[in-house]
Structures are given as C-alpha cells and as structure tokens.
Scaffold this active site. Sequence first.
Site, mmCIF file in Angstrom:
data_model
loop_
_atom_site.group_PDB
_atom_site.id
_atom_site.type_symbol
_atom_site.label_atom_id
_atom_site.label_comp_id
_atom_site.label_asym_id
_atom_site.label_seq_id
_atom_site.Cartn_x
_atom_site.Cartn_y
_atom_site.Cartn_z
ATOM 1 N NE ARG A 26 -3.960 1.924 2.407
ATOM 2 C CZ ARG A 26 -4.088 2.793 3.402
ATOM 3 N NH1 ARG A 26 -3.274 2.723 4.453
ATOM 4 N NH2 ARG A 26 -5.021 3.725 3.370
ATOM 5 C CG HIS A 38 -1.414 5.246 -0.425
ATOM 6 N ND1 HIS A 38 -2.222 5.918 0.467
ATOM 7 C CD2 HIS A 38 -2.159 4.206 -0.886
ATOM 8 C CE1 HIS A 38 -3.397 5.313 0.548
ATOM 9 N NE2 HIS A 38 -3.371 4.255 -0.263
ATOM 10 N N GLY A 74 4.058 10.606 -8.764
ATOM 11 C CA GLY A 74 4.999 9.588 -9.211
ATOM 12 C C GLY A 74 5.746 8.904 -8.083
ATOM 13 C CD GLU A 134 2.970 12.678 -1.111
ATOM 14 O OE1 GLU A 134 2.892 11.429 -1.135
ATOM 15 O OE2 GLU A 134 3.694 13.324 -1.907
ATOM 16 C CG ASN A 192 -1.406 8.716 2.762
ATOM 17 O OD1 ASN A 192 -1.847 7.686 2.256
ATOM 18 N ND2 ASN A 192 -0.724 9.618 2.067
ATOM 19 C CG HIS A 229 -7.763 -4.073 -1.336
ATOM 20 N ND1 HIS A 229 -8.772 -3.172 -1.582
ATOM 21 C CD2 HIS A 229 -6.680 -3.314 -1.018
ATOM 22 C CE1 HIS A 229 -8.326 -1.938 -1.428
ATOM 23 N NE2 HIS A 229 -7.056 -2.001 -1.092
ATOM 24 C CG ASP A 265 -9.143 -12.713 1.095
ATOM 25 O OD1 ASP A 265 -10.167 -13.356 1.396
ATOM 26 O OD2 ASP A 265 -8.211 -13.203 0.439
ATOM 27 C CG ASP A 278 -5.424 -16.359 -1.672
ATOM 28 O OD1 ASP A 278 -6.092 -15.297 -1.675
ATOM 29 O OD2 ASP A 278 -5.492 -17.185 -0.756
#
Length: 317
Positions: free
Chosen positions: A61, A65, A71, A87, A93, A192, A237, A245
Amino acid sequence: MASFPSGFLAVAILSLLASAARAQLSPAFYATTCPNLETIVRSVMAQVVAQDPRMGASMIRLFFHDCFVNGCDASVLLDDTPTMAGEKNAMGNMNSLRGYEVVDAIKSRVEAACRATVSCADVVALAARDSVSLLGGPSWTVMLGRRDARVASRDAANANLPPASDNLSSLISKFAAKGLDLRDLTALSGAHTVGVAKCSSFRPHVYSDANVDPGFAMFRKRLCPTVGGDANLAPLDPTSPNRFDVSYYRDLMARRALLHSDQELFNGGPADELVRLYSSNGGAFDRDFAAAMVKLGNISPLTGSAGEIRLNCRKAN
C-alpha cells in the site's frame, strides 16, 4: 493537419513519458554501485513479514500511495516541516498508512553497505515486490534508478488517492490519469487479498449499499457499530487474510467485498469479466498483477540529475 481529441493526446503524452522513464530505469542500475541491494531488502522484509504478515500488505500500500501522488519519488515518506504540509497526514494516509519504520530499517542497512547511493523510492519499490512474493504472490523484475523528491504535497495526495467510496467510473478515470487501464486497475485491486481496513472505511458499504451479501453485512456490523468503533479493523479478505491469492475475487463474486470501491469491480460493469477470470485463474492474476506493478513503478520517476538520493528517508538532505 489531423486533429485528435484531448483525451487521446493526454494518453499519448503519458505513454511517451512512461517510455522515457523505462529508458532511464534499469534492473541493473545498482549492479556495480550496490550489488547486494536486493539481498539486503529481501532479508529485512523476510524478517518483518515473518513477525507481522500484515506489514507486508502495508508495504504494498505504501508503494501504491507513493506512486499515485506525483509519481514514485518517495515523497510519501517526507515528514511535515514548518513550510511544507506533506502526504503523511493526507486523508487517505493519516493514522492509516504504515511501514515508515520498515523503510528506515532497510535504508539503514543499505546505507551501511552503499553510502548515498540507493534512493528511498527504490527501497519502497523493492520492499513492495518482496512483500508480495513473501506472502505467496508473484515476483517480478523491479526497474531501478529512481531518485527522491525534495518536497511532498498533502493537497496532491488528497486529490489523487482514491477513497473507499469511489465508484467504478471514478476509479477508471483516476487510474487512466496515471497511464493505467481497466486490467491494471482490476489486477492491482487484488492486493486487497491481504491487509485490513478500518470500520470508518467500510461502515457506509455494509450499512447502506444494496450489493452486499446480508449475512456478510450482519457479521461485519458486529465489529462496526453505527456510532463509535471507527478504528476497529477487519480483514479485506476474510478467507485468507495473510495469503496473496485469488480469494479476494471470489469474495467479490459472492458480494462479500469489505469496501464499496472493491465491490464496484463486480457490480454489472466492465470489470466483471476480469474478476471472473482472476477468481478461477491464479496464473492470469499473477501475470497481470506483476505487469501492473511494473507499470505502477514507472509513473513519473525522478531520474538523472532530478531530485536527490536522500540519506534519511523522512527528510530532504
């Protein structure tokens, strides 16, 4: 002279910029100046993920981000200063993004081996790749040679990072602005399959959206009351929260996505067929995810003499 729509020109310009970035990045960038770099990063990440598998998700992540805001330049790692709102405290964040200490640990080891040579941006890119493979996902060759930004922008982060409330058309638009297509969006969302989300991020989905399995919604409401409990965590998940997976895509097909933006990928729209493909074909997902991560890493890197090689990832030199 032929005329082209502005959207065509924007995509053409992005393609040219990406090609220029690839020309300056190379998997062998540190072959002579820091030959043990990838071994060092992998060693630290193996220890980190063994102790806390969720940190692997956090490093993936962190890379996303970083790259999605001006970039892949490690701007996300910069602390605020009296003259710069960075940020770290942007809406997507603040009290959410993790892994800064892991980057510090890797950077310390790298600096001991190769002083003032390897960018923080490249450390993040390598750590994300290793996190995926250590959690059971694919690996890929990381292009290297990025340099670090001297400034960060909270406003840019607020404008560019997709919130959990986004619908599919908004997601497609935001990814297209970075040179990423629907296949990239659908594959990258598969990250995710690991990690967690806060109640404040999934409350609107489980309480208000119609496209949620009722049993799943009831189960999540126990953890996420209508008032309070904003910081309570649930796995993105639940089937295999620490395993990279395709169960995430099976959850989408069963209407058991935790976030509104995730369920948007399987809701009678253009991403449905890709979700079906990935749910039953792990090889296709692995290939597309790896390719999309390379494209993500090619977003507007600083190369050549632009930027700097930060000695401390939290502040400009």
